[in-house]
Design an enzyme around this catalytic site. Structure first.
Site, PDB file in Angstrom:
ATOM      1  CG  ASN A 169      -4.171  38.537 -44.590  1.00  0.00           C
ATOM      2  OD1 ASN A 169      -5.682  39.130 -45.066  1.00  0.00           O
ATOM      3  ND2 ASN A 169      -4.999  38.489 -43.258  1.00  0.00           N
ATOM      4  CD  GLU A 268     -13.472  43.636 -40.663  1.00  0.00           C
ATOM      5  OE1 GLU A 268     -12.919  42.124 -41.092  1.00  0.00           O
ATOM      6  OE2 GLU A 268     -14.825  43.960 -39.971  1.00  0.00           O
ATOM      7  CB  CYS A 302      -5.092  42.012 -39.653  1.00  0.00           C
ATOM      8  SG  CYS A 302      -6.856  40.605 -39.111  1.00  0.00           S
ATOM      9  CD  GLU A 481     -18.140  44.080 -42.001  1.00  0.00           C
ATOM     10  OE1 GLU A 481     -17.826  43.224 -42.297  1.00  0.00           O
ATOM     11  OE2 GLU A 481     -17.410  45.789 -42.282  1.00  0.00           O
TER      12      GLU A 481
HETATM   13  P1  NAD Z   1      -3.956  46.986 -48.891  1.00  0.00           P
HETATM   14  O1  NAD Z   1      -4.797  47.729 -47.927  1.00  0.00           O
HETATM   15  O2  NAD Z   1      -2.744  46.992 -49.679  1.00  0.00           O
HETATM   16  O3  NAD Z   1      -4.618  45.978 -50.115  1.00  0.00           O
HETATM   17  C1  NAD Z   1      -6.205  45.529 -49.764  1.00  0.00           C
HETATM   18  C2  NAD Z   1      -7.483  46.207 -51.103  1.00  0.00           C
HETATM   19  O4  NAD Z   1      -7.074  47.457 -51.295  1.00  0.00           O
HETATM   20  C3  NAD Z   1      -6.624  45.125 -52.159  1.00  0.00           C
HETATM   21  O5  NAD Z   1      -7.765  44.369 -52.807  1.00  0.00           O
HETATM   22  C4  NAD Z   1      -5.910  46.338 -52.683  1.00  0.00           C
HETATM   23  O6  NAD Z   1      -5.859  46.261 -54.457  1.00  0.00           O
HETATM   24  C5  NAD Z   1      -7.010  47.510 -52.849  1.00  0.00           C
HETATM   25  N1  NAD Z   1      -6.172  48.700 -52.513  1.00  0.00           N
HETATM   26  C6  NAD Z   1      -5.698  49.097 -51.974  1.00  0.00           C
HETATM   27  N2  NAD Z   1      -5.219  50.871 -52.379  1.00  0.00           N
HETATM   28  C7  NAD Z   1      -6.060  50.871 -52.524  1.00  0.00           C
HETATM   29  C8  NAD Z   1      -6.916  52.443 -53.582  1.00  0.00           C
HETATM   30  N3  NAD Z   1      -5.952  53.478 -53.384  1.00  0.00           N
HETATM   31  N4  NAD Z   1      -8.475  52.394 -53.203  1.00  0.00           N
HETATM   32  C9  NAD Z   1      -8.728  50.843 -53.721  1.00  0.00           C
HETATM   33  N5  NAD Z   1      -8.827  50.287 -53.267  1.00  0.00           N
HETATM   34  C10 NAD Z   1      -7.254  50.186 -52.619  1.00  0.00           C
HETATM   35  O7  NAD Z   1      -3.766  45.121 -47.543  1.00  0.00           O
HETATM   36  P2  NAD Z   1      -3.035  43.917 -48.394  1.00  0.00           P
HETATM   37  O8  NAD Z   1      -2.021  44.382 -48.146  1.00  0.00           O
HETATM   38  O9  NAD Z   1      -3.944  43.386 -48.652  1.00  0.00           O
HETATM   39  O10 NAD Z   1      -3.754  43.459 -46.713  1.00  0.00           O
HETATM   40  C11 NAD Z   1      -2.598  43.241 -45.426  1.00  0.00           C
HETATM   41  C12 NAD Z   1      -3.143  44.329 -44.594  1.00  0.00           C
HETATM   42  O11 NAD Z   1      -4.957  44.379 -44.294  1.00  0.00           O
HETATM   43  C13 NAD Z   1      -1.956  44.058 -42.854  1.00  0.00           C
HETATM   44  O12 NAD Z   1      -2.134  45.963 -43.175  1.00  0.00           O
HETATM   45  C14 NAD Z   1      -3.317  43.854 -42.322  1.00  0.00           C
HETATM   46  O13 NAD Z   1      -3.361  43.934 -40.872  1.00  0.00           O
HETATM   47  C15 NAD Z   1      -4.188  43.878 -43.092  1.00  0.00           C
HETATM   48  N6  NAD Z   1      -5.513  43.738 -43.138  1.00  0.00           N
HETATM   49  C16 NAD Z   1      -6.633  43.801 -41.887  1.00  0.00           C
HETATM   50  C17 NAD Z   1      -7.399  42.694 -41.282  1.00  0.00           C
HETATM   51  C18 NAD Z   1      -9.033  43.185 -40.401  1.00  0.00           C
HETATM   52  O14 NAD Z   1      -9.611  42.503 -40.047  1.00  0.00           O
HETATM   53  N7  NAD Z   1      -8.917  44.179 -39.813  1.00  0.00           N
HETATM   54  C19 NAD Z   1      -7.404  41.598 -41.847  1.00  0.00           C
HETATM   55  C20 NAD Z   1      -6.586  41.225 -42.533  1.00  0.00           C
HETATM   56  C21 NAD Z   1      -6.323  42.321 -43.311  1.00  0.00           C
HETATM   57  O1  6OD Z   2     -12.012  35.985 -38.449  1.00  0.00           O
HETATM   58  C1  6OD Z   2     -12.630  36.763 -38.955  1.00  0.00           C
HETATM   59  O2  6OD Z   2     -14.047  36.865 -39.172  1.00  0.00           O
HETATM   60  C2  6OD Z   2     -11.154  38.284 -39.242  1.00  0.00           C
HETATM   61  N1  6OD Z   2     -12.396  38.706 -40.372  1.00  0.00           N
HETATM   62  C3  6OD Z   2     -10.467  37.436 -39.496  1.00  0.00           C
HETATM   63  C4  6OD Z   2      -9.684  38.343 -39.752  1.00  0.00           C
HETATM   64  C5  6OD Z   2      -7.615  38.101 -39.947  1.00  0.00           C
HETATM   65  C6  6OD Z   2      -6.768  39.132 -40.468  1.00  0.00           C
HETATM   66  O3  6OD Z   2      -5.824  38.576 -40.882  1.00  0.00           O
END
Ligand code: NAD
Ligand code: 6OD
Length: 500
Positions: A169, A268, A302, A481
């Site tokens: 994202n 995260e 997120c 972090e």
């Molecule tokens: P995802 O978990 O599907 O994928 C993230 C990464 O993990 C990708 O590079 C993917 O290839 C890898 N991956 C998937 N399965 C794996 C496994 N079994 N072992 C190792 N690597 C693996 O997430 P996404 O769809 O790319 O992102 C969206 C999600 O991320 C949403 O749930 C969002 O809330 C969350 N997110 C959280 C934050 C935060 O800071 N808390 C920030 C951004 C996104």
């Molecule tokens: O601003 C940041 O450092 C951060 N980790 C944002 C996360 C956004 C989630 O999509």
């Protein structure tokens, strides 16, 4: 497995570009590219992406291990700090190239990529270049029975090889948020970008070389997650720590992989964030902030708001005003500076979000706005656009009020008291962020202590000093972090006691 040097990962050259791995300071290919990377705004293929198998992941981890013993491991904090500043300068110098790559990979509006993603990519390196110069540890002069005493102090040492697994994202922003502190602390990294957004991580490899980062310090392996590159990397026994941003279910799989060898993780994860809008708020500011928190990056943030709770006296006017503001969003070509709502990341993700739109209907929601797929002219007709959507009328138990959707949508619920809204907001398996809109600052402080999340915004959203702790509670993550908190994850503290 061949390991021939590829042309640098190119963006938009006329013929289909290939995105390669970056290992030991050079672009490295697999035998052939294994998947297509599509522009979400048109559905057209942007590039063909190589996929690292277990052997290539091992090459990257070994390169990272060797680099720990090389010049990088011997550099002072000051030298590393100076090099990280050059990385930041390099991103800024090639700003347009990064913006273009990020827009093509994600479909996000150029205005967002150029005001948020790429500047933060550079800022992350500058912030941690500063941070490492002020990192301190404690020292005690202690008494001993012989009267001579002892000096007992701690030093920080790099954790080692860090696996950095990233989502799609905010690709460069979230990846550098981890890579910058990891490198500042003297670690080496192997990055696994999302399969949806491989390009800026590869491009950063060139910047690393230009900045003087020694080969093997920054490595990138492209590929998928389960049974592919992501899993090969996180299961690799010579990875010393794993930092991950992505879905909660993936976080569970990564935590399980990290348990073998007892490796530390920083996670995260997902959220189902709420906003609380009190009748005494500045309504103009609450509408503007809620618009951003619901619709920025097409709802794929997120920290974004999917549950909005509004105090009953202003409920109707809030709903009408949010609807009217959302009707003003402009979908279309993300390279058009006036576009402010891009597509979702993929056809698959649009199917998922659409299934929630259908579910909301089935659960009896009142659809205030949207709920479908817009009709756009070519070439955006081939993109993964979806209408901005607002619902009211659902109970707290309904699926769309409980589960993370990750799309441009929210449900709005009225409330009558502070206690009621606090209980509703806390009734979630997630605990990432919340926004409180009120002019009663006593109430804002009271609620900030009561809501079980990692980040509380009062009369703002997404605003933050990068030295403060970032992360979630409950199923939204493990660890924090940012600033000194990143130092805690990316270093080990070693206790040294010297008998005098
Ligand atoms: P995802 O978990 O599907 O994928 C993230 C990464 O993990 C990708 O590079 C993917 O290839 C890898 N991956 C998937 N399965 C794996 C496994 N079994 N072992 C190792 N690597 C693996 O997430 P996404 O769809 O790319 O992102 C969206 C999600 O991320 C949403 O749930 C969002 O809330 C969350 N997110 C959280 C934050 C935060 O800071 N808390 C920030 C951004 C996104
Ligand atoms: O601003 C940041 O450092 C951060 N980790 C944002 C996360 C956004 C989630 O999509």
């Amino acid at each position: 497995m061949t390991s021939a040097a590829l042309a640098a990962p190119t963006v938009h050259t006329g013929k289909t570009a290939e995105v390669a791995h970056f290992i030991d300071g050079r672009a490295v290919s697999s035998a052939k590219p294994s998947f297509e990377n599509r522009n979400p705004a048109t559905g057209e293929v942007v590039s063909l992406v190589h996929e690292a198998d277990a052997a290539l992941v091992d090459d990257a981890v070994q390169a990272a291990r060797r680099a720990l013993k090389g010049p990088w491991g011997k550099m002072s904090d000051q030298e590393r700090s100076a090099i990280l500043r050059k990385v930041a300068d390099g991103i800024t110098r090639r700003f347009d190239e990064f913006v273009r790559a990020e827009v093509l990979d994600t479909g996000k509006p150029v205005s967002l990529a150029s005001h948020l993603d790429i500047p933060r990519g550079a800022a992350n390196f500058n912030v941690f270049a500063d941070q490492i110069l002020t990192a301190s540890t404690e020292t005690f002069r202690m008494a001993t029975p012989d009267g001579a005493g002892a000096l007992n102090y701690a030093i920080r040492v790099p954790r080692g090889v860090i696996a950095v697994v990233c989502p799609w994202n905010l690709p460069l922003l979230l990846m550098t948020w981890k890579v910058a502190p990891a490198l500042a602390c003297g670690n080496t990294v192997v990055v696994k970008p999302s399969e949806e957004t491989p390009t800026t991580a590869a491009l950063l490899g060139q910047i690393m070389n230009e900045a003087g980062i020694p080969p093997g310090v920054y490595n990138v392996v492209q590929g998928l997650g389960p049974n592919s590159t992501g899993e090969f990397l996180t299961r690799h026994p010579e990875v010393d720590g794993i930092t991950f941003t992505g879905e909660t279910r993936t976080g569970e799989a990564i935590m399980a992989a990290a348990s073998k060898g007892v490796r530390p993780v920083s996670l995260e994860l997902g959220g189902k964030n709420a906003a609380m809008v009190f009748a005494d708020c500045d309504l103009d500011k609450a509408i503007e902030g809620t618009m951003r928190s619901v619709f920025a990056n097409c709802g794929q943030v997120c920290l974004g708001t999917e549950r909005v709770y509004v105090e009953r006296p202003i409920f109707d006017s809030f709903v009408e005003r949010l609807k009217s503001a959302a009707q003003g969003l402009k979908m279309g070509d993300p390279f058009d500076k006036t576009t402010n709502l891009g597509p979702l990341i993929s056809a698959e993700h649009r199917n998922k979000v659409m299934s929630y739109y259908e579910r909301a209907k089935a659960e009896g929601a009142r659809i205030v706005l949207g709920g479908g797929i817009p009709k756009l002219a070519a070439p955006q007709s081939g993109g993964y656009f979806i209408e901005p959507t607002i619902w009211t009328g659902l109970p707290e138990t309904s699926t769309v009020v409980r589960e993370e959707i990750f799309g441009p949508c929210c449900h709005i619920t009225p409330f009558d008291s502070e206690d009621e809204v606090a209980d509703r907001v806390n009734d979630s398996p997630y605990g990432l962020a919340t926004a409180i809109w009120t002019n009663n600052l006593t109430r804002a402080h009271r609620l900030s202590a009561r809501i079980d999340v990692g980040i509380v915004w009062v009369n703002s959203w997404f605003l933050r000093d990068l030295r403060t702790p970032f992360g979630g509670s409950k199923q939204s993550g493990v660890g924090r972090e940012g600033g000194v908190h990143s130092m805690e994850f990316y270093t080990e503290l070693r206790n040294v006691c010297v008998k005098l």
